[in-house]
Design a protein around this motif. Structure first.
Motif, PDB file in Angstrom:
ATOM      1  N   GLN A 219       7.632   9.413  -5.079  1.00  0.00           N
ATOM      2  CA  GLN A 219       6.428   8.580  -5.227  1.00  0.00           C
ATOM      3  C   GLN A 219       6.315   7.540  -4.115  1.00  0.00           C
ATOM      4  O   GLN A 219       5.248   6.958  -3.906  1.00  0.00           O
ATOM      5  CB  GLN A 219       6.416   7.874  -6.595  1.00  0.00           C
ATOM      6  N   THR A 220       7.404   7.276  -3.414  1.00  0.00           N
ATOM      7  CA  THR A 220       7.346   6.260  -2.356  1.00  0.00           C
ATOM      8  C   THR A 220       6.763   6.817  -1.056  1.00  0.00           C
ATOM      9  O   THR A 220       6.449   6.054  -0.148  1.00  0.00           O
ATOM     10  CB  THR A 220       8.745   5.688  -2.052  1.00  0.00           C
ATOM     11  N   ILE A 221       6.633   8.141  -0.956  1.00  0.00           N
ATOM     12  CA  ILE A 221       6.125   8.699   0.311  1.00  0.00           C
ATOM     13  C   ILE A 221       4.689   8.236   0.548  1.00  0.00           C
ATOM     14  O   ILE A 221       4.344   7.738   1.618  1.00  0.00           O
ATOM     15  CB  ILE A 221       6.211  10.238   0.314  1.00  0.00           C
ATOM     16  N   VAL A 222       3.852   8.404  -0.495  1.00  0.00           N
ATOM     17  CA  VAL A 222       2.443   8.006  -0.345  1.00  0.00           C
ATOM     18  C   VAL A 222       2.333   6.492  -0.181  1.00  0.00           C
ATOM     19  O   VAL A 222       1.576   5.988   0.651  1.00  0.00           O
ATOM     20  CB  VAL A 222       1.605   8.501  -1.544  1.00  0.00           C
ATOM     21  N   SER A 223       3.136   5.740  -0.944  1.00  0.00           N
ATOM     22  CA  SER A 223       2.983   4.281  -0.908  1.00  0.00           C
ATOM     23  C   SER A 223       3.638   3.626   0.312  1.00  0.00           C
ATOM     24  O   SER A 223       3.192   2.581   0.763  1.00  0.00           O
ATOM     25  CB  SER A 223       3.547   3.655  -2.193  1.00  0.00           C
ATOM     26  N   PRO A 227       0.142   6.280   6.260  1.00  0.00           N
ATOM     27  CA  PRO A 227      -0.725   5.131   6.592  1.00  0.00           C
ATOM     28  C   PRO A 227      -1.762   4.896   5.496  1.00  0.00           C
ATOM     29  O   PRO A 227      -2.341   5.850   4.980  1.00  0.00           O
ATOM     30  CB  PRO A 227      -1.398   5.575   7.902  1.00  0.00           C
ATOM     31  N   PRO A 228      -1.976   3.641   5.101  1.00  0.00           N
ATOM     32  CA  PRO A 228      -2.824   3.339   3.942  1.00  0.00           C
ATOM     33  C   PRO A 228      -4.242   3.912   4.030  1.00  0.00           C
ATOM     34  O   PRO A 228      -4.867   4.138   2.996  1.00  0.00           O
ATOM     35  CB  PRO A 228      -2.859   1.810   3.920  1.00  0.00           C
ATOM     36  N   LEU A 229      -4.772   4.116   5.229  1.00  0.00           N
ATOM     37  CA  LEU A 229      -6.140   4.626   5.314  1.00  0.00           C
ATOM     38  C   LEU A 229      -6.201   6.153   5.300  1.00  0.00           C
ATOM     39  O   LEU A 229      -7.270   6.739   5.387  1.00  0.00           O
ATOM     40  CB  LEU A 229      -6.841   4.071   6.554  1.00  0.00           C
ATOM     41  N   GLN A 230      -5.050   6.787   5.196  1.00  0.00           N
ATOM     42  CA  GLN A 230      -5.015   8.245   5.120  1.00  0.00           C
ATOM     43  C   GLN A 230      -4.907   8.699   3.662  1.00  0.00           C
ATOM     44  O   GLN A 230      -4.470   7.937   2.809  1.00  0.00           O
ATOM     45  CB  GLN A 230      -3.811   8.793   5.898  1.00  0.00           C
ATOM     46  N   THR A 231      -5.272   9.971   3.439  1.00  0.00           N
ATOM     47  CA  THR A 231      -5.215  10.535   2.089  1.00  0.00           C
ATOM     48  C   THR A 231      -3.981  11.411   1.937  1.00  0.00           C
ATOM     49  O   THR A 231      -3.688  12.217   2.823  1.00  0.00           O
ATOM     50  CB  THR A 231      -6.474  11.396   1.842  1.00  0.00           C
ATOM     51  N   LEU A 256       6.251  21.087  -6.993  1.00  0.00           N
ATOM     52  CA  LEU A 256       5.393  20.058  -6.404  1.00  0.00           C
ATOM     53  C   LEU A 256       4.094  20.648  -5.879  1.00  0.00           C
ATOM     54  O   LEU A 256       4.083  21.775  -5.363  1.00  0.00           O
ATOM     55  CB  LEU A 256       6.109  19.406  -5.212  1.00  0.00           C
ATOM     56  N   SER A 257       3.031  19.875  -5.996  1.00  0.00           N
ATOM     57  CA  SER A 257       1.775  20.179  -5.316  1.00  0.00           C
ATOM     58  C   SER A 257       1.498  19.007  -4.374  1.00  0.00           C
ATOM     59  O   SER A 257       1.436  17.861  -4.804  1.00  0.00           O
ATOM     60  CB  SER A 257       0.640  20.329  -6.325  1.00  0.00           C
ATOM     61  N   VAL A 258       1.344  19.306  -3.093  1.00  0.00           N
ATOM     62  CA  VAL A 258       1.267  18.253  -2.078  1.00  0.00           C
ATOM     63  C   VAL A 258       0.013  18.467  -1.231  1.00  0.00           C
ATOM     64  O   VAL A 258      -0.238  19.566  -0.757  1.00  0.00           O
ATOM     65  CB  VAL A 258       2.541  18.291  -1.203  1.00  0.00           C
ATOM     66  N   ARG A 259      -0.777  17.403  -1.074  1.00  0.00           N
ATOM     67  CA  ARG A 259      -2.079  17.527  -0.385  1.00  0.00           C
ATOM     68  C   ARG A 259      -2.217  16.498   0.728  1.00  0.00           C
ATOM     69  O   ARG A 259      -1.708  15.380   0.604  1.00  0.00           O
ATOM     70  CB  ARG A 259      -3.229  17.296  -1.382  1.00  0.00           C
ATOM     71  N   ALA A 260      -2.951  16.871   1.762  1.00  0.00           N
ATOM     72  CA  ALA A 260      -3.265  15.929   2.838  1.00  0.00           C
ATOM     73  C   ALA A 260      -4.576  16.343   3.486  1.00  0.00           C
ATOM     74  O   ALA A 260      -4.976  17.508   3.409  1.00  0.00           O
ATOM     75  CB  ALA A 260      -2.149  15.916   3.871  1.00  0.00           C
ATOM     76  N   LEU A 261      -5.235  15.386   4.135  1.00  0.00           N
ATOM     77  CA  LEU A 261      -6.493  15.682   4.821  1.00  0.00           C
ATOM     78  C   LEU A 261      -6.331  15.609   6.335  1.00  0.00           C
ATOM     79  O   LEU A 261      -7.317  15.564   7.067  1.00  0.00           O
ATOM     80  CB  LEU A 261      -7.585  14.715   4.365  1.00  0.00           C
ATOM     81  N   ASP A 262      -5.092  15.571   6.785  1.00  0.00           N
ATOM     82  CA  ASP A 262      -4.823  15.419   8.204  1.00  0.00           C
ATOM     83  C   ASP A 262      -3.585  16.255   8.512  1.00  0.00           C
ATOM     84  O   ASP A 262      -2.611  16.233   7.739  1.00  0.00           O
ATOM     85  CB  ASP A 262      -4.580  13.929   8.499  1.00  0.00           C
ATOM     86  N   GLY A 264      -1.344  15.933  10.796  1.00  0.00           N
ATOM     87  CA  GLY A 264      -0.162  15.113  11.049  1.00  0.00           C
ATOM     88  C   GLY A 264       0.440  14.591   9.756  1.00  0.00           C
ATOM     89  O   GLY A 264       1.668  14.583   9.571  1.00  0.00           O
ATOM     90  N   VAL A 265      -0.416  14.151   8.836  1.00  0.00           N
ATOM     91  CA  VAL A 265       0.074  13.662   7.542  1.00  0.00           C
ATOM     92  C   VAL A 265       0.741  14.800   6.780  1.00  0.00           C
ATOM     93  O   VAL A 265       1.775  14.620   6.125  1.00  0.00           O
ATOM     94  CB  VAL A 265      -1.080  13.045   6.718  1.00  0.00           C
ATOM     95  N   ARG A 266       0.177  15.995   6.907  1.00  0.00           N
ATOM     96  CA  ARG A 266       0.775  17.153   6.240  1.00  0.00           C
ATOM     97  C   ARG A 266       2.223  17.352   6.709  1.00  0.00           C
ATOM     98  O   ARG A 266       3.123  17.563   5.901  1.00  0.00           O
ATOM     99  CB  ARG A 266      -0.059  18.410   6.550  1.00  0.00           C
ATOM    100  N   LEU A 267       2.443  17.245   8.005  1.00  0.00           N
ATOM    101  CA  LEU A 267       3.795  17.410   8.551  1.00  0.00           C
ATOM    102  C   LEU A 267       4.709  16.274   8.102  1.00  0.00           C
ATOM    103  O   LEU A 267       5.868  16.481   7.752  1.00  0.00           O
ATOM    104  CB  LEU A 267       3.750  17.482  10.077  1.00  0.00           C
ATOM    105  N   LEU A 268       4.170  15.044   8.104  1.00  0.00           N
ATOM    106  CA  LEU A 268       4.944  13.888   7.645  1.00  0.00           C
ATOM    107  C   LEU A 268       5.420  14.094   6.200  1.00  0.00           C
ATOM    108  O   LEU A 268       6.581  13.836   5.871  1.00  0.00           O
ATOM    109  CB  LEU A 268       4.076  12.623   7.742  1.00  0.00           C
ATOM    110  N   LEU A 269       4.525  14.557   5.337  1.00  0.00           N
ATOM    111  CA  LEU A 269       4.882  14.784   3.935  1.00  0.00           C
ATOM    112  C   LEU A 269       6.012  15.798   3.833  1.00  0.00           C
ATOM    113  O   LEU A 269       6.978  15.603   3.089  1.00  0.00           O
ATOM    114  CB  LEU A 269       3.660  15.286   3.146  1.00  0.00           C
ATOM    115  N   ARG A 270       5.889  16.878   4.597  1.00  0.00           N
ATOM    116  CA  ARG A 270       6.931  17.917   4.545  1.00  0.00           C
ATOM    117  C   ARG A 270       8.287  17.333   4.948  1.00  0.00           C
ATOM    118  O   ARG A 270       9.294  17.563   4.279  1.00  0.00           O
ATOM    119  CB  ARG A 270       6.560  19.076   5.483  1.00  0.00           C
ATOM    120  N   GLU A 271       8.294  16.569   6.043  1.00  0.00           N
ATOM    121  CA  GLU A 271       9.548  15.995   6.548  1.00  0.00           C
ATOM    122  C   GLU A 271      10.168  15.009   5.552  1.00  0.00           C
ATOM    123  O   GLU A 271      11.365  15.064   5.265  1.00  0.00           O
ATOM    124  CB  GLU A 271       9.285  15.228   7.847  1.00  0.00           C
TER     125      GLU A 271
END
Ligand SMILES: [Zn+2]
Ligand SMILES: [Zn+2]
Length: 392
Positions: A219-223, A227-231, A256-262, A264-271
């Motif tokens: 849960q800390t990944i998103v928070s 970046p706060p302006l990203q989804t 897990l179900s993991v979503r991103a609109l960018d 770069g953010v998608r790669l960050l989430l995976r890492e």
């Protein structure tokens, strides 16, 4: 009203009947045998050159007119969902546990209505490729068609698709340039501990406690990392482990179900997911392995093609019925794969809102949902105008 729309209003009875027939006979992804037969038969009747078998049950209908060199791809999806229909409508599903709950029956009918018009009266020059894809729901039928050489065998200069959307006024057209639908990642976390008697936890390595800590750490990944302006969305939809009160289990699995609109953010989430899972596991003396199942990329609409789609939409239904830059959605769509390869644009057509009520306003994937048949002529007219403009 455009003459195209007039003509499509007159053929609407036929294509409404076709849509309802498809609705009664829903087929799950990669099993769309009856549906693709119907599509192929109609396209052949109207003079299209038909290719079967791309991505299993996918169909491509090609039509060339004049000496134009431009090539356009229009795509519809054909698959249904494993849902027991609850609408009680006369055309409700005849197949137990299967339902067109995402309106792909309507998407197929709209593109077929356009196909008939374009073959008989369409005023265009060039090559029209109508792509009827299987298995949009989670199974990646678009990718399968591409692996079978979709764009090598049927090159396209641009590709477009449309999806109905409950919650918006019936017939409203909603467009967006840029990231429009999220990437979707299905991830499994396999935790291996050491089973023990529930009364003697010190002799085991508890995968339940480790899993609980991993869920919280994720849960800390998103928070803290995105970046706060990203989804971004990180949902743990399942945590499976153990059966008895007094047994410390050997293993646990998180889904897990993991979503991103960018991208770069998608790669960050995976890492970050891999790093956190491994570090958390180590701290609890268990091991954990992260497994990435095939997911969908971010769906990105390109600028020039979206601008063209906007012009067509405004000409067809008027500016008051067009949302020119709608909000992106955290849902996903495998048309994203096609847009990674070919420029194009994906738009939504309003399926009805609270003012109309009924099954059309009900969200997709709900057992009470139904595609709004009044959208068939509008969606088909959009396809016709788009084809005539792109292949002018
Ligand atoms: Zn769906
Ligand atoms: Zn859908």
């Amino acid at each position: 009203m455009s003459t195209v729309l007039d003509a499509l209003q007159s053929s609407a009875i036929t294509f409404t009947a076709l849509r309802r027939d498809l609705h009664q006979h829903p087929e799950i992804g990669f099993q769309e045998f009856r549906t693709s037969d119907i599509v192929a038969q109609r396209l052949r009747d109207w003079g299209y050159e038909v290719t079967l078998g791309l991505g299993g049950t996918g169909v491509v209908g090609q039509l060339r007119k004049g000496s134009g060199t431009r090539r356009l791809g229009l795509r519809a999806d054909m698959d249904a969902l494993p849902i027991q229909e609850a609408t009680g409508l006369p055309h409700a599903s005849c197949h137990e546990g299967l339902m067109h709950a995402c309106g792909h029956d309507g998407h197929t009918a709209m593109l077929l209505a356009a196909a008939e018009y374009l073959a008989s009266k369409g005023n265009f020059q060039g090559t029209l490729n109508l792509i009827f894809q299987p298995a949009e729901e989670s199974l990646g039928g678009a990718r399968k068609m591409m692996e079978d050489g979709l764009f090598e065998r049927f090159p396209c200069d641009a590709v477009f698709a449309m999806h109905n959307m409950p919650g918006f006024p019936q017939g409203q057209l909603l467009l967006r340039e840029g990231a429009t639908m999220a990437s979707s990642e299905n991830i499994l976390v396999h935790i291996e501990g050491k089973g023990s008697h529930g009364a003697m936890p010190h002799l085991g390595a508890d995968p339940v406690v480790a899993g609980a800590s991993i869920v919280m750490a994720l849960q800390t990944i998103v928070s803290r990392n995105v970046p706060p302006l990203q989804t971004a969305v990180v949902t743990v939809g399942a945590f499976q482990s153990g059966v008895a009160n007094n047994v410390i289990p050997q293993t646990a699995t998180l889904k897990l179900s993991v979503r991103a609109l960018d991208r770069g953010v998608r790669l960050l989430l995976r890492e970050r997911i891999v790093d956190l899972v491994e570090a958390q596991a180590k701290s609890f003396g268990v091991t954990a392995r992260v497994e990435f199942l095939p997911g969908y990329p971010v769906l990105v609409n390109t600028a020039a093609e979206t601008a063209l789609a906007r012009e067509v939409a405004i000409d067809l239904v008027g500016p008051a019925n067009v949302v020119q830059q709608t909000e992106p959605l955290t849902g996903s769509e495998d048309f994203a794969y096609m847009l990674e390869k070919v420029p194009g644009s994906y738009l939504f057509i309003g399926n009805g809102d609270a003012s109309t009520g009924g099954h059309g306003a009900c969200m997709v994937h709900n057992p009470n949902y139904d595609f709004e048949d009044r959208n068939i002529p509008i969606g088909a007219a959009y396809w016709v105008h788009l084809a005539e403009r792109f292949l002018a």
